[in-house]
Write a protein that holds these residues in place. Structure first.
Motif, PDB file in Angstrom:
ATOM      1  N   LEU A 151       0.834  -1.191   0.000  1.00  0.00           N
ATOM      2  CA  LEU A 151       0.000   0.000   0.000  1.00  0.00           C
ATOM      3  C   LEU A 151       0.877   1.252   0.000  1.00  0.00           C
ATOM      4  O   LEU A 151       1.880   1.311   0.707  1.00  0.00           O
ATOM      5  CB  LEU A 151      -0.897  -0.001   1.233  1.00  0.00           C
ATOM      6  N   VAL A 152       0.492   2.234  -0.789  1.00  0.00           N
ATOM      7  CA  VAL A 152       1.253   3.473  -0.883  1.00  0.00           C
ATOM      8  C   VAL A 152       0.699   4.481   0.116  1.00  0.00           C
ATOM      9  O   VAL A 152      -0.454   4.916   0.009  1.00  0.00           O
ATOM     10  CB  VAL A 152       1.180   4.056  -2.310  1.00  0.00           C
ATOM     11  N   TYR A 153       1.510   4.851   1.113  1.00  0.00           N
ATOM     12  CA  TYR A 153       1.123   5.853   2.091  1.00  0.00           C
ATOM     13  C   TYR A 153       1.753   7.210   1.806  1.00  0.00           C
ATOM     14  O   TYR A 153       1.249   8.236   2.253  1.00  0.00           O
ATOM     15  CB  TYR A 153       1.527   5.412   3.510  1.00  0.00           C
ATOM     16  N   GLY A 154       2.873   7.223   1.094  1.00  0.00           N
ATOM     17  CA  GLY A 154       3.565   8.474   0.841  1.00  0.00           C
ATOM     18  C   GLY A 154       4.414   8.908   2.018  1.00  0.00           C
ATOM     19  O   GLY A 154       4.497   8.220   3.041  1.00  0.00           O
ATOM     20  N   ALA A 155       5.016  10.070   1.912  1.00  0.00           N
ATOM     21  CA  ALA A 155       5.955  10.549   2.927  1.00  0.00           C
ATOM     22  C   ALA A 155       5.286  10.831   4.260  1.00  0.00           C
ATOM     23  O   ALA A 155       5.884  10.640   5.320  1.00  0.00           O
ATOM     24  CB  ALA A 155       6.654  11.808   2.423  1.00  0.00           C
TER      25      ALA A 155
END
Length: 321
Positions: A151-155
């Motif tokens: 899953l992409v949560y980002g910074a």
């Protein structure tokens, strides 16, 4: 005794919950209006009472070991809900901390659409996929992005806000709850299609069974049923909604090159009235190297408790790390 996770889906209108085992089977479930109480503290007190009442039905066969929550603007890293435009709790809400004070168990929070993406990956149609997107069509529009199986949560934990990409960039777009104009969710969501219906009713003279319904009484389900009965205004509204969504998903494909995009939420009940224009306008707007490669699919988890399953899957996934 079976271990279960309490999965919670906090929506702009209702909050749903269920007690799910590791296989995603719900032992019991419930629902409460998200508008209950004046503050988040009032809401959680009432919510906890409802949860306890439901758990009593299964307490002889189940042991609660954790809590997973999907919520608008839920931040996995901080455990807070940050300025969710579709909730009346403003500012930063320390939801994980508050829930832990009630349940005394591990609590995991993420964006509601991220939770749906995890559920899709573990229990649904994306079991064998490493790159896909889930788009939630509820009161607002959310998205969960999975790249290379993660899953992409980002910074900062806030990645995946497809609903707040812009459709109308001329400054005259629809006002969004986030404070800007022209956001995608103001056109493509249960609330967005209601706004489209009223614009079409004003712009066209065609007969429609929806003309006698006030805006506050109108629901996405009423629009869906009218379209299925052949109401031209309702059908045209789904065509317009699908056109806007398909166009924006073409941008998403250019960014991510997913294998599939899953749609779920109340609007999905319109079936091909929504899916046909989405697929057509996606293909029409795709860069040539992506044409014919990306599937638009309904969620493999069904329509009733997808987000609850996703929230529970989040907790199972994190507790097993």
């Amino acid at each position: 005794m079976k271990d279960v996770i309490l999965g919670i889906d906090i929506g702009g209108t209702n909050t749903k919950f269920g007690f799910l085992d590791r296989d995603g089977i719900s032992l019991t479930q419930g629902e409460i209006s998200t508008a209950e109480g004046e503050t988040v503290h009032d809401f959680l007190r009432l919510f906890y009472q409802e949860v306890q009442a439901k758990f009593k039905k299964i307490e002889d066969e189940a042991r609660l070991i954790g809590v997973g929550v999907g919520a608008p603007n839920g931040n996995f890293y901080t455990g807070t809900i940050e300025n969710a435009p579709n909730l009346k709790w403003h500012g930063s809400v320390p939801l994980v901390e508050l829930l832990q004070s009630y349940f005394k168990l591990p609590v995991f929070l993420t964006n509601d659409a991220n939770a749906a993406a995890i559920g899709e990956m573990i229990y649904g149609g994306a079991k064998n996929m490493k790159n896909f997107v889930v788009v939630t069509l509820g009161t607002g529009l959310g998205s969960g992005i999975v790249v290379n199986g993660e899953l992409v949560y980002g910074a900062d934990g806030n990645a995946g806000e497809l609903g707040h990409t812009l459709v109308n960039v001329k400054g005259s777009g629809r006002v969004c709850g986030c404070g800007r104009r022209g956001c995608l969710e103001t056109y493509v969501s249960a609330t967005g299609i209601k706004r489209t219906v009223y614009k079409f009713l004003a712009d066209y003279t065609d007969y429609s069974e929806l003309r006698g319904v006030s805006f506050n009484d109108l629901t996405a389900e009423m629009i869906t049923q009218a379209a299925k009965r052949g109401d031209k205004i309702a059908i045209d509204c789904f065509e317009y909604t699908g056109k806007v969504l398909g166009m924006k998903l073409a941008d998403t494909v250019a960014h991510l090159s997913p294998e599939a995009i899953f749609l779920f939420g109340g609007l999905v009940r319109a079936e091909e009235l929504l899916f046909d224009p989405v697929r057509y306008h996606l293909e029409k707007n795709l860069l040539s190297i992506f044409k014919g490669k990306v599937k638009i699919l309904p969620s493999g988890l069904g329509l009733n408790n997808t987000a609850v399953m996703g929230a529970a899957a989040l907790a199972w996934k994190e507790m097993e790390r």
